[in-house]
Scaffold this motif. Structure first.
Motif, PDB file in Angstrom:
ATOM      1  N   GLY A  91       0.825  -1.205   0.000  1.00 49.87           N
ATOM      2  CA  GLY A  91       0.000   0.000   0.000  1.00 49.87           C
ATOM      3  C   GLY A  91       0.855   1.248   0.000  1.00 49.87           C
ATOM      4  O   GLY A  91       2.055   1.204   0.276  1.00 49.87           O
ATOM      5  N   HIS A  92       0.215   2.386  -0.341  1.00 54.37           N
ATOM      6  CA  HIS A  92       0.891   3.678  -0.288  1.00 54.37           C
ATOM      7  C   HIS A  92       0.139   4.611   0.644  1.00 54.37           C
ATOM      8  O   HIS A  92      -1.088   4.703   0.590  1.00 54.37           O
ATOM      9  CB  HIS A  92       0.974   4.298  -1.687  1.00 54.37           C
ATOM     10  CG  HIS A  92       1.851   3.526  -2.609  1.00 54.37           C
ATOM     11  ND1 HIS A  92       1.354   2.751  -3.639  1.00 54.37           N
ATOM     12  CD2 HIS A  92       3.194   3.385  -2.653  1.00 54.37           C
ATOM     13  CE1 HIS A  92       2.357   2.182  -4.267  1.00 54.37           C
ATOM     14  NE2 HIS A  92       3.490   2.533  -3.712  1.00 54.37           N
ATOM     15  N   ALA A 107      -2.058  -7.398   3.648  1.00 52.18           N
ATOM     16  CA  ALA A 107      -2.270  -8.844   3.651  1.00 52.18           C
ATOM     17  C   ALA A 107      -2.523  -9.340   2.226  1.00 52.18           C
ATOM     18  O   ALA A 107      -3.251  -8.703   1.457  1.00 52.18           O
ATOM     19  CB  ALA A 107      -3.450  -9.193   4.552  1.00 52.18           C
ATOM     20  N   GLU A 108      -1.920 -10.481   1.893  1.00 53.31           N
ATOM     21  CA  GLU A 108      -2.035 -11.026   0.536  1.00 53.31           C
ATOM     22  C   GLU A 108      -3.471 -11.416   0.199  1.00 53.31           C
ATOM     23  O   GLU A 108      -3.851 -11.448  -0.962  1.00 53.31           O
ATOM     24  CB  GLU A 108      -1.129 -12.256   0.384  1.00 53.31           C
ATOM     25  CG  GLU A 108       0.354 -11.947   0.319  1.00 53.31           C
ATOM     26  CD  GLU A 108       0.771 -11.288  -0.997  1.00 53.31           C
ATOM     27  OE1 GLU A 108       0.047 -11.450  -1.996  1.00 53.31           O
ATOM     28  OE2 GLU A 108       1.813 -10.598  -0.998  1.00 53.31           O
TER      29      GLU A 108
ATOM     30  N   ALA B 107     -11.285  -6.029   4.996  1.00 55.20           N
ATOM     31  CA  ALA B 107     -11.094  -6.152   6.439  1.00 55.20           C
ATOM     32  C   ALA B 107     -10.839  -4.779   7.050  1.00 55.20           C
ATOM     33  O   ALA B 107     -10.091  -3.972   6.493  1.00 55.20           O
ATOM     34  CB  ALA B 107      -9.927  -7.085   6.740  1.00 55.20           C
ATOM     35  N   GLU B 108     -11.463  -4.540   8.209  1.00 50.59           N
ATOM     36  CA  GLU B 108     -11.337  -3.239   8.865  1.00 50.59           C
ATOM     37  C   GLU B 108      -9.896  -2.950   9.296  1.00 50.59           C
ATOM     38  O   GLU B 108      -9.506  -1.796   9.426  1.00 50.59           O
ATOM     39  CB  GLU B 108     -12.251  -3.178  10.099  1.00 50.59           C
ATOM     40  CG  GLU B 108     -13.736  -3.068   9.793  1.00 50.59           C
ATOM     41  CD  GLU B 108     -14.124  -1.689   9.232  1.00 50.59           C
ATOM     42  OE1 GLU B 108     -13.407  -0.718   9.499  1.00 50.59           O
ATOM     43  OE2 GLU B 108     -15.152  -1.620   8.508  1.00 50.59           O
ATOM     44  N   ASN B 109      -9.133  -4.014   9.506  1.00 50.34           N
ATOM     45  CA  ASN B 109      -7.779  -3.816  10.047  1.00 50.34           C
ATOM     46  C   ASN B 109      -6.721  -3.636   8.956  1.00 50.34           C
ATOM     47  O   ASN B 109      -5.530  -3.697   9.228  1.00 50.34           O
ATOM     48  CB  ASN B 109      -7.406  -4.992  10.953  1.00 50.34           C
ATOM     49  CG  ASN B 109      -7.271  -6.288  10.163  1.00 50.34           C
ATOM     50  OD1 ASN B 109      -7.639  -6.343   8.985  1.00 50.34           O
ATOM     51  ND2 ASN B 109      -6.748  -7.311  10.795  1.00 50.34           N
ATOM     52  N   ILE B 110      -7.168  -3.404   7.725  1.00 56.58           N
ATOM     53  CA  ILE B 110      -6.192  -3.205   6.658  1.00 56.58           C
ATOM     54  C   ILE B 110      -5.369  -1.947   6.948  1.00 56.58           C
ATOM     55  O   ILE B 110      -5.891  -0.906   7.310  1.00 56.58           O
ATOM     56  CB  ILE B 110      -6.874  -3.077   5.279  1.00 56.58           C
ATOM     57  CG1 ILE B 110      -5.817  -2.862   4.206  1.00 56.58           C
ATOM     58  CG2 ILE B 110      -7.903  -1.977   5.273  1.00 56.58           C
ATOM     59  CD1 ILE B 110      -6.378  -2.763   2.806  1.00 56.58           C
ATOM     60  N   LYS B 121      -8.434   8.824   4.739  1.00 56.25           N
ATOM     61  CA  LYS B 121      -9.017   8.349   3.491  1.00 56.25           C
ATOM     62  C   LYS B 121      -8.334   7.062   3.076  1.00 56.25           C
ATOM     63  O   LYS B 121      -7.110   6.965   3.119  1.00 56.25           O
ATOM     64  CB  LYS B 121      -8.864   9.410   2.395  1.00 56.25           C
ATOM     65  CG  LYS B 121      -9.537   9.039   1.088  1.00 56.25           C
ATOM     66  CD  LYS B 121      -9.871  10.258   0.247  1.00 56.25           C
ATOM     67  CE  LYS B 121     -10.784   9.915  -0.894  1.00 56.25           C
ATOM     68  NZ  LYS B 121     -10.062   9.760  -2.168  1.00 56.25           N
ATOM     69  N   LYS B 122      -9.142   6.083   2.696  1.00 52.05           N
ATOM     70  CA  LYS B 122      -8.605   4.801   2.257  1.00 52.05           C
ATOM     71  C   LYS B 122      -9.191   4.446   0.905  1.00 52.05           C
ATOM     72  O   LYS B 122     -10.399   4.220   0.794  1.00 52.05           O
ATOM     73  CB  LYS B 122      -8.950   3.699   3.272  1.00 52.05           C
ATOM     74  CG  LYS B 122      -8.377   3.930   4.656  1.00 52.05           C
ATOM     75  CD  LYS B 122      -8.712   2.763   5.594  1.00 52.05           C
ATOM     76  CE  LYS B 122      -8.176   3.048   6.998  1.00 52.05           C
ATOM     77  NZ  LYS B 122      -8.427   1.912   7.922  1.00 52.05           N
TER      78      LYS B 122
END
Lengths: 134, 134
Positions: A91-92, A107-108, B107-110, B121-122
């Motif tokens: 991710g960035h 996560a993969e 997943a919320e924990n990403i 922001k995601k």
DNA sequence: TAATAAAATTGTAACCATTACAATTTTAAA
DNA sequence: TTTAAAATTGTAATGGTTACAATTTTATTA
């Protein structure tokens, strides 16, 4: 990190890219800096070594690299696109205060809910304030 | 899904947005279709009801909604930006064959590895071929 | 080596979604 | 009604990227 000319040529050949002076210099810059540069960044770095360099050549080169799959194009809600030589899943994070771009692990199995979908590109971009700017 | 005028007005007021004819129609369109429309999509839908409508008003409206946090702006490597009334965490899959955009769970924990970073922001955007286009 | 073809590079012009901005219209307040 | 504030409109400007034709470089063949 330093790459010899032979290593750079081999890198391109393995990915079906004919080596040329410009392509080798762009690849070298991407590999040795890994700073998600814009076309303008790349252009300014190489113009000193190739005074006749055209911006169009940088556009051509990064688009060729993208088509061959050796760079990812990053759209981080900026005016300009960026290019990342690291094509493994990650991710960035863009800090809206200092402008820095951070890589982070992902996560993969993200998006495993898309059963039956063929995914060939995953963009994971976060925005906020980095730990150094709080 | 159908929303009354009173519900739409309440929706805007709760988010500190003065209701106006255009804003109500844009909100109604976003809520009742949930199709990640572009500015052009929205414009074409509303021009029939407001013949004097200007594209700039749609730009103003979606940017206001974005600033107030009731829509997310989607940059899916297209020419145009898209707008999503669903601001809960989820991913987008764009099919390069049919152009459809699918939502998927995430997943919320990403990105929990970003300790000490404030994330507001995601963006999680995947690209490929959807199950219906195989 | 020379001739030819193919590929790479260059520079200019065009593209086009979005923004800037000033003018006009509408709405709200006094 | 008057006045001020907000919303809307239309045009012009912005600017990163692409299109394209011309030129240069590189590779191939005779």
């Amino acid at each position: 990190m330093h790459f010899t000319n032979d290593e750079l040529i081999e890198y391109l050949r393995k990915n079906n890219i004919r080596p040329s002076n410009i392509r080798l210099k762009v690849l070298k810059y991407l590999l040795e800096n890994r700073n998600h540069p814009t076309v303008e960044d790349i252009y300014h770095h190489i113009i000193h070594e190739i005074p006749t360099l055209s911006r169009t050549s940088i556009y051509n080169t990064v688009n060729l690299f993208k088509d061959r799959g050796i760079v990812n194009e990053l759209s981080l809600n900026e005016k300009e696109l960026r290019y990342d030589i690291n094509t493994r899943l990650h991710g960035h994070f863009k800090c809206e205060s200092c402008g820095n771009i951070y890589d982070f692990q992902v996560a993969e199995n993200i998006g495993d809910g898309l059963k039956g979908f063929v995914v060939y590109k995953k963009d994971i971009n976060f925005y906020g304030i980095c730990i150094n700017c709080q």
